[in-house]
Enzyme design. Sequence first.
Site, mmCIF file in Angstrom:
data_model
loop_
_atom_site.group_PDB
_atom_site.id
_atom_site.type_symbol
_atom_site.label_atom_id
_atom_site.label_comp_id
_atom_site.label_asym_id
_atom_site.label_seq_id
_atom_site.Cartn_x
_atom_site.Cartn_y
_atom_site.Cartn_z
ATOM 1 N N PHE A 15 15.235 47.555 7.759
ATOM 2 C CA PHE A 15 16.208 46.777 8.811
ATOM 3 C C PHE A 15 15.318 46.291 9.927
ATOM 4 C CE2 PHE A 15 18.274 46.978 12.977
ATOM 5 C CZ PHE A 15 19.090 46.046 12.818
ATOM 6 N N ARG A 37 10.513 59.828 4.508
ATOM 7 C CA ARG A 37 10.509 59.678 5.724
ATOM 8 C C ARG A 37 11.357 58.381 6.348
ATOM 9 N NH1 ARG A 37 9.879 64.762 5.494
ATOM 10 N NH2 ARG A 37 8.162 65.624 5.832
ATOM 11 N N GLU A 38 12.463 58.532 7.139
ATOM 12 C CA GLU A 38 12.896 57.330 7.735
ATOM 13 C C GLU A 38 12.470 57.505 9.227
ATOM 14 O OE1 GLU A 38 17.266 58.733 7.727
ATOM 15 O OE2 GLU A 38 17.191 58.575 5.595
ATOM 16 N N ARG A 64 26.056 53.091 27.405
ATOM 17 C CA ARG A 64 25.182 53.291 26.462
ATOM 18 C C ARG A 64 26.174 53.245 25.325
ATOM 19 N NH1 ARG A 64 20.416 51.529 27.607
ATOM 20 N NH2 ARG A 64 19.250 52.662 29.379
ATOM 21 N N GLU A 92 10.832 45.554 35.254
ATOM 22 C CA GLU A 92 12.141 46.158 35.387
ATOM 23 C C GLU A 92 12.717 46.819 36.554
ATOM 24 O OE1 GLU A 92 14.309 46.372 32.696
ATOM 25 O OE2 GLU A 92 12.950 45.775 31.190
ATOM 26 N N GLU A 96 16.514 45.244 37.257
ATOM 27 C CA GLU A 96 17.445 46.473 37.510
ATOM 28 C C GLU A 96 18.117 46.866 38.959
ATOM 29 O OE1 GLU A 96 17.107 49.692 34.977
ATOM 30 O OE2 GLU A 96 17.063 48.476 33.103
ATOM 31 N N SER A 113 11.386 60.830 20.646
ATOM 32 C CA SER A 113 11.732 61.524 19.259
ATOM 33 C C SER A 113 10.926 61.328 18.282
ATOM 34 C CB SER A 113 13.269 60.995 18.953
ATOM 35 O OG SER A 113 14.118 61.008 19.961
ATOM 36 N N GLU A 140 20.632 39.078 30.228
ATOM 37 C CA GLU A 140 22.356 38.412 30.159
ATOM 38 C C GLU A 140 23.283 39.373 29.469
ATOM 39 O OE1 GLU A 140 22.110 36.002 26.147
ATOM 40 O OE2 GLU A 140 21.391 34.739 27.825
ATOM 41 N N GLU A 142 22.898 42.698 30.000
ATOM 42 C CA GLU A 142 22.862 44.079 30.879
ATOM 43 C C GLU A 142 23.849 43.939 32.187
ATOM 44 O OE1 GLU A 142 18.868 46.444 31.773
ATOM 45 O OE2 GLU A 142 18.634 44.439 32.150
#
Length: 183
Positions: A15, A37-38, A64, A92, A96, A113, A140, A142
């Site tokens: 993907f 492994r993914e 979220r 940012e 924000e 992770s 747009e 957010e």
Amino acid sequence: MKKFEEKTISSEKVFTGKVISLQVDDVELPDGKTSKREIIKHPGAVAIIAVTSDNKIIMVEQYRKALERSLVEIPAGKLEKGEQPILSAERELEEETGYVCEKMEHIISFYTSPGFADELVHIYVAHNLKKKENAAPLDEDEFVEVIELTVEEAQTYIDEGKIQDAKTAYAVQYLQLKKVMTS
């Protein structure tokens, strides 16, 4: 050879999206056996510890979708292709929160992770904040609400589960340990 290295035998991109891609790798383990492994590929991100002159941490609350709830977090965002992390942090912060700063100081970078993703987050401290009149607009898609909390209030948010985001919990601990409030 790297200690415990897993050699890639094959890799299939499953993907490719706007923010991430997913690949499945067949690997040879250190003992000669094989496994899958993914792996999530991510362009990296920045997060900003921004403290006002009256010792309030600037946070944002946003929904979220992955969690199906809103979280309170320090300002953050993904790196754009080819963008330097410090420039991303400045962008940012302004987008924000509406704030700009005189100095942006890098304090740490960490993987979010590493068991399945290569996302590297760069944490910065913004010094000498100023509210900007005509700040850059949010993306747009957010929607955020700016919240200003004392370190004690932020700790209460952690205790109550309103802050459950690792980079934000790190930021609060950083401020508690370093006592880097207004500078």
